[in-house]
Design a protein around this motif. Structure first.
Motif, PDB file in Angstrom:
ATOM      1  N   UNK A  43       0.835  -1.194   0.000  1.00 36.52           N
ATOM      2  CA  UNK A  43       0.000   0.000   0.000  1.00 36.52           C
ATOM      3  C   UNK A  43       0.875   1.251   0.000  1.00 36.52           C
ATOM      4  N   UNK A  44       0.433   2.287  -0.710  1.00 36.97           N
ATOM      5  CA  UNK A  44       1.211   3.523  -0.734  1.00 36.97           C
ATOM      6  C   UNK A  44       1.118   4.253   0.603  1.00 36.97           C
ATOM      7  N   UNK A  45       2.085   5.120   0.848  1.00 38.61           N
ATOM      8  CA  UNK A  45       2.057   5.931   2.063  1.00 38.61           C
ATOM      9  C   UNK A  45       2.745   7.257   1.773  1.00 38.61           C
ATOM     10  N   UNK A  46       1.947   8.310   1.604  1.00 41.22           N
ATOM     11  CA  UNK A  46       2.517   9.636   1.339  1.00 41.22           C
ATOM     12  C   UNK A  46       2.187  10.605   2.470  1.00 41.22           C
ATOM     13  N   UNK A  47       2.202  10.083   3.690  1.00 43.14           N
ATOM     14  CA  UNK A  47       2.113  10.933   4.881  1.00 43.14           C
ATOM     15  C   UNK A  47       3.522  11.062   5.451  1.00 43.14           C
ATOM     16  N   UNK A  48       4.041  12.278   5.466  1.00 46.53           N
ATOM     17  CA  UNK A  48       5.404  12.516   5.924  1.00 46.53           C
ATOM     18  C   UNK A  48       5.374  13.543   7.063  1.00 46.53           C
ATOM     19  N   UNK A  49       5.868  13.124   8.224  1.00 45.68           N
ATOM     20  CA  UNK A  49       5.853  13.972   9.431  1.00 45.68           C
ATOM     21  C   UNK A  49       4.453  14.539   9.690  1.00 45.68           C
ATOM     22  N   UNK A  50       3.460  13.734   9.452  1.00 47.01           N
ATOM     23  CA  UNK A  50       2.092  14.146   9.710  1.00 47.01           C
ATOM     24  C   UNK A  50       1.439  14.911   8.584  1.00 47.01           C
ATOM     25  N   UNK A 274      12.420  24.033  -9.086  1.00 46.13           N
ATOM     26  CA  UNK A 274      13.008  24.893 -10.112  1.00 46.13           C
ATOM     27  C   UNK A 274      12.323  26.247 -10.231  1.00 46.13           C
ATOM     28  N   UNK A 275      11.190  26.423  -9.546  1.00 44.56           N
ATOM     29  CA  UNK A 275      10.467  27.684  -9.603  1.00 44.56           C
ATOM     30  C   UNK A 275      10.681  28.520  -8.355  1.00 44.56           C
ATOM     31  N   UNK A 276       9.773  29.482  -8.147  1.00 49.86           N
ATOM     32  CA  UNK A 276       9.886  30.401  -7.012  1.00 49.86           C
ATOM     33  C   UNK A 276       8.907  30.082  -5.891  1.00 49.86           C
ATOM     34  N   UNK A 277       8.121  29.017  -6.024  1.00 49.55           N
ATOM     35  CA  UNK A 277       7.133  28.665  -5.008  1.00 49.55           C
ATOM     36  C   UNK A 277       7.824  27.957  -3.843  1.00 49.55           C
ATOM     37  N   UNK A 278       7.618  28.413  -2.613  1.00 52.28           N
ATOM     38  CA  UNK A 278       8.332  27.826  -1.465  1.00 52.28           C
ATOM     39  C   UNK A 278       7.677  26.526  -0.994  1.00 52.28           C
ATOM     40  N   UNK A 279       7.740  25.499  -1.826  1.00 53.95           N
ATOM     41  CA  UNK A 279       7.066  24.238  -1.505  1.00 53.95           C
ATOM     42  C   UNK A 279       7.653  23.602  -0.249  1.00 53.95           C
ATOM     43  N   UNK A 280       8.961  23.486  -0.184  1.00 56.52           N
ATOM     44  CA  UNK A 280       9.585  22.844   0.982  1.00 56.52           C
ATOM     45  C   UNK A 280       9.252  23.606   2.261  1.00 56.52           C
ATOM     46  N   UNK A 281       9.314  24.920   2.201  1.00 53.87           N
ATOM     47  CA  UNK A 281       9.022  25.728   3.391  1.00 53.87           C
ATOM     48  C   UNK A 281       7.563  25.564   3.813  1.00 53.87           C
ATOM     49  N   UNK A 314       5.335  10.909  -8.971  1.00 50.81           N
ATOM     50  CA  UNK A 314       6.207  10.197  -8.027  1.00 50.81           C
ATOM     51  C   UNK A 314       7.409  11.059  -7.637  1.00 50.81           C
ATOM     52  N   UNK A 315       7.949  11.832  -8.583  1.00 55.74           N
ATOM     53  CA  UNK A 315       9.063  12.737  -8.274  1.00 55.74           C
ATOM     54  C   UNK A 315       8.628  13.811  -7.280  1.00 55.74           C
ATOM     55  N   UNK A 316       7.393  14.304  -7.440  1.00 54.14           N
ATOM     56  CA  UNK A 316       6.873  15.311  -6.512  1.00 54.14           C
ATOM     57  C   UNK A 316       6.714  14.723  -5.113  1.00 54.14           C
ATOM     58  N   UNK A 317       6.221  13.496  -5.042  1.00 59.38           N
ATOM     59  CA  UNK A 317       6.088  12.821  -3.742  1.00 59.38           C
ATOM     60  C   UNK A 317       7.455  12.695  -3.087  1.00 59.38           C
ATOM     61  N   UNK A 318       8.452  12.298  -3.849  1.00 63.30           N
ATOM     62  CA  UNK A 318       9.803  12.128  -3.299  1.00 63.30           C
ATOM     63  C   UNK A 318      10.387  13.468  -2.866  1.00 63.30           C
ATOM     64  N   UNK A 319      10.090  14.518  -3.630  1.00 62.14           N
ATOM     65  CA  UNK A 319      10.521  15.869  -3.242  1.00 62.14           C
ATOM     66  C   UNK A 319       9.953  16.214  -1.873  1.00 62.14           C
ATOM     67  N   UNK A 320       8.660  15.939  -1.682  1.00 60.02           N
ATOM     68  CA  UNK A 320       8.009  16.245  -0.411  1.00 60.02           C
ATOM     69  C   UNK A 320       8.615  15.433   0.725  1.00 60.02           C
TER      70      UNK A 320
END
Length: 326
Positions: A43-50, A274-281, A314-320
């Motif tokens: 089963x997939x799991x894309x919950x990271x640190x809540x 690669x853009x200006x959106x602060x996704x990680x933050x 999948x790349x976006x999930x891994x980025x997150x």
């Protein structure tokens, strides 16, 4: 032979025979149109640190998009929650099909008008059992449905269609039915009233018309009027996403997540990072403050040659995952 050895051999034989039976049964039995073996996969799991990272199924628009296809894509991309677009769910539930275009403008216009009336009648009367079956199908594979986005929440839709959208969302397990932000406050009041009756939020989605206070009027109309925030479009409109999230988080039911350049830098949609959106933050802010709304991947940058939408999601999930050190 010692008794303990006999027990051990018998146990191994039992496990072997039941495993073979399980595999044979799984490969043979269909569950609502999908092979049953899907329930036995990891089963997939894309919950990271809540933080629940999800995807809107619009992201897979370049690929076949039945409800079963979309579930497979989620599993392959390691996504465990979705905002489900209307067409796949409605087709699964037996909605009438749109007529094919014939090239005769008048005939096509009449056929479309008749189709929309037929669809409205279907929505007003359809039982919820197939939507509940679809929810179970997804849940068994490890994917929850948190949002539903049918074309049933517009100003030209009947009250019965709007009511259907919230009832179907609830049957799917979603707490929100989402729609593009209307310009008419009369309509947001109407949607908020019907949403409140069903106790399901209506999430208003914005593009580059988003401003800091765009949702304030609709939120004041109903406790079930809420924000389906798009941080990428917000940045492309020339604003800072983090202050918005900090100020409005209690009214956000989901957040579309994409990487765009700022307005000053042209606003292009780009691969994450690669853009200006602060996704990680933004993800770190959600984790640190335990915000409960999901971050919804919306794939809008061009899919590179040799790749496909599933690989890019999948790349976006891994980025997150990496951004959250999970």
């Amino acid at each position: 032979m010692k008794t303990q050895e006999k027990i051990s051999i018998s146990r191994r034989r039992f496990l072997a025979s039941t495993s073979a039976l399980a595999i044979g049964t799984a490969m043979a039995s269909p569950v609502w149109g999908m092979p049953a073996y899907i329930r036995d996969l990891g089963k997939p799991n894309s919950i990271f640190r809540g933080v629940q990272v999800g995807v809107i199924t619009y992201s897979f628009r370049s690929m076949p998009s039945t409800a079963e296809d979309l579930l497979r894509y989620c599993i392959d991309a390691n996504v465990s929650a979705v905002e489900l677009m209307g067409p796949a769910a409605e087709a699964f539930a037996g909605a009438p099909e749109a007529p094919a275009r014939t090239g005769n403008e008048e005939a096509d216009k009449a056929a479309r008008a008749e189709y929309f009336q037929t669809l409205a009648n279907w929505r007003a009367n359809v039982p919820m059992n197939r939507f509940k079956q679809l929810r179970k199908l997804y849940e068994r594979a490890g994917v929850s449905i948190y949002g539903y986005k049918p074309s049933a929440l517009g100003a030209n839709n009947t009250d019965a269609e709007i009511d259907y959208a919230f009832r179907a969302a609830k049957a799917l397990g979603a707490n929100q039915a989402n729609v593009e932000f209307p310009n008419d406050p009369v309509h947001t009041q109407r949607l908020g009233r019907i949403a409140a009756r069903n106790k399901v939020y209506v999430g208003y989605h914005g593009h580059t018309q988003q401003t800091f206070d765009m949702w304030d009027g609709s939120i004041a109309q109903s406790p079930y009027n809420a924000i389906n925030f798009d941080m990428g479009h917000y940045v492309a409109a020339g604003f800072e996403a983090i202050p918005f999230i900090e100020a409005k988080h209690q009214h956000i039911v989901s957040m579309h997540t994409k990487d765009r350049k700022s307005k000053a830098n042209g606003g292009a949609n780009l691969p994450w990072g690669e853009g200006d959106t602060p996704i990680a933050e933004a993800l770190q802010l959600m984790a640190d403050h335990k915000y409960k709304f999901p971050a919804t991947i919306e794939l809008e940058y061009p899919v590179p040659d040799g790749s496909d939408a599933v690989k890019e999601v999948a790349k976006c999930v891994e980025f997150a995952r990496k951004a959250l050190n999970a």
